[in-house]
Design a protein around this motif. Structure first.
Motif, PDB file in Angstrom:
ATOM      1  N   GLY A  10     -10.981  -4.461 -25.956  1.00  0.00           N
ATOM      2  CA  GLY A  10     -10.606  -4.698 -24.563  1.00  0.00           C
ATOM      3  C   GLY A  10      -9.648  -5.855 -24.406  1.00  0.00           C
ATOM      4  O   GLY A  10      -9.334  -6.271 -23.287  1.00  0.00           O
ATOM      5  N   LYS A  11      -9.134  -6.369 -25.526  1.00  0.00           N
ATOM      6  CA  LYS A  11      -8.289  -7.563 -25.450  1.00  0.00           C
ATOM      7  C   LYS A  11      -6.974  -7.323 -24.720  1.00  0.00           C
ATOM      8  O   LYS A  11      -6.468  -8.231 -24.067  1.00  0.00           O
ATOM      9  CB  LYS A  11      -8.036  -8.145 -26.837  1.00  0.00           C
ATOM     10  N   LEU A  45     -16.601 -15.381 -14.773  1.00  0.00           N
ATOM     11  CA  LEU A  45     -16.575 -13.920 -14.826  1.00  0.00           C
ATOM     12  C   LEU A  45     -15.188 -13.449 -14.403  1.00  0.00           C
ATOM     13  O   LEU A  45     -14.664 -13.901 -13.393  1.00  0.00           O
ATOM     14  CB  LEU A  45     -17.626 -13.350 -13.885  1.00  0.00           C
ATOM     15  N   MET A  46     -14.582 -12.574 -15.206  1.00  0.00           N
ATOM     16  CA  MET A  46     -13.290 -12.006 -14.833  1.00  0.00           C
ATOM     17  C   MET A  46     -13.449 -10.514 -14.572  1.00  0.00           C
ATOM     18  O   MET A  46     -13.828  -9.755 -15.468  1.00  0.00           O
ATOM     19  CB  MET A  46     -12.235 -12.214 -15.934  1.00  0.00           C
ATOM     20  N   ALA A  63       2.728  -2.385 -23.163  1.00  0.00           N
ATOM     21  CA  ALA A  63       3.862  -1.633 -22.623  1.00  0.00           C
ATOM     22  C   ALA A  63       3.439  -0.672 -21.525  1.00  0.00           C
ATOM     23  O   ALA A  63       4.202  -0.403 -20.586  1.00  0.00           O
ATOM     24  CB  ALA A  63       4.556  -0.866 -23.745  1.00  0.00           C
ATOM     25  N   ASP A  64       2.201  -0.156 -21.610  1.00  0.00           N
ATOM     26  CA  ASP A  64       1.729   0.807 -20.616  1.00  0.00           C
ATOM     27  C   ASP A  64       1.637   0.201 -19.218  1.00  0.00           C
ATOM     28  O   ASP A  64       1.653   0.929 -18.223  1.00  0.00           O
ATOM     29  CB  ASP A  64       0.359   1.347 -21.015  1.00  0.00           C
ATOM     30  N   ALA A  65       1.512  -1.119 -19.147  1.00  0.00           N
ATOM     31  CA  ALA A  65       1.371  -1.796 -17.853  1.00  0.00           C
ATOM     32  C   ALA A  65       2.601  -2.618 -17.503  1.00  0.00           C
ATOM     33  O   ALA A  65       2.538  -3.470 -16.606  1.00  0.00           O
ATOM     34  CB  ALA A  65       0.136  -2.701 -17.873  1.00  0.00           C
ATOM     35  N   ILE A 102      -3.606  -8.599 -20.119  1.00  0.00           N
ATOM     36  CA  ILE A 102      -2.808  -8.204 -18.955  1.00  0.00           C
ATOM     37  C   ILE A 102      -3.337  -8.865 -17.697  1.00  0.00           C
ATOM     38  O   ILE A 102      -2.579  -9.439 -16.899  1.00  0.00           O
ATOM     39  CB  ILE A 102      -2.811  -6.671 -18.802  1.00  0.00           C
ATOM     40  N   ASN A 103      -4.651  -8.806 -17.491  1.00  0.00           N
ATOM     41  CA  ASN A 103      -5.240  -9.417 -16.300  1.00  0.00           C
ATOM     42  C   ASN A 103      -5.078 -10.929 -16.299  1.00  0.00           C
ATOM     43  O   ASN A 103      -4.788 -11.528 -15.253  1.00  0.00           O
ATOM     44  CB  ASN A 103      -6.721  -9.042 -16.209  1.00  0.00           C
TER      45      ASN A 103
END
Length: 206
Positions: free
Chosen positions: A8-9, A195-196, A39-41, A14-15
């Motif tokens: 999930g890195k 928490l993110m 690249a997808d985001a 990205i976030n």
């Protein structure tokens, strides 16, 4: 951001990049896994004002582990926050090793993202072994842990909390603090560190 494949890195990177204040650039340095890529985001990142530096041939049907020269430029711009998304495990961390001399001159934070549901990071000893391997090939020290335990759409609070217990055990053993517990929106849990809530951007190609 380092960690095992599927941890999930990339979603976390990205976030995190989108939450930074000021000028930010995210670098996709995953030369190992062609499926889950920053690249997808890229369009969403650019909408948030985040500059994106991608590997050559990203999002094409050509998979060649090539890194662009623009990576060196981030070390020259001291007014930017740079977020490096690194390929899985120690093989992916090799990409960091070639920039070791630049990182030595910069204040950096190196996150290791833990997903207790991945087979090679499902217990304390395995996680610590992989952390040491990543540090060895990158020649950098991990400074923070992230619990990003998930099982895709089947993720439950109980699954995340089991991963939290693993991250806490690793933290206690190594002295490395947990920076975040990262969960998709809708998972409600209470933990003793930030928490993110993740907005999910990467879609599996199958």
């Amino acid at each position: 951001m380092t960690g095992h494949f599927g941890s999930g890195k990339t979603e976390f990177a990205i976030n995190l990049a989108m939450q930074q204040k000021g000028k930010t650039v995210i670098l996709d340095m995953d030369i190992v896994n062609p499926y889950y890529r920053t690249a997808d985001a890229s369009l969403e990142l650019e909408k948030h004002g985040v500059e994106v530096i991608l590997p050559l041939f990203a999002n094409t049907n050509v998979d060649i582990p090539t890194l662009p020269g623009e990576i060196l430029s981030v070390f020259a711009h001291k007014d930017k926050t740079a977020v490096f998304d690194i390929g899985g495990d120690e093989d992916g961390a090799i990409a960091l090793g070639r920039f070791h001399r630049f990182f030595k001159e910069e204040p950096y934070e190196m996150y290791f993202v833990i997903n207790e549901r991945r087979p090679l990071t499902d217990n304390k000893e395995a996680v610590i072994e992989m952390m040491h391997a990543v540090e060895g090939t990158s020649r950098l020290k991990i400074t923070h842990l992230v619990n990003c335990t998930h099982l895709g759409s089947d993720t439950t609070p109980e699954i995340v909390l089991k991963g939290q217990r693993l991250a806490e055990a690793v933290s206690l053993e190594t002295g490395i603090p947990i920076a975040y517990t990262a969960v998709k929106k809708g998972i409600n849990i209470a933990v003793n560190n930030p928490l993110m809530e993740l907005q999910l951007y990467i879609k599996a190609p199958f």
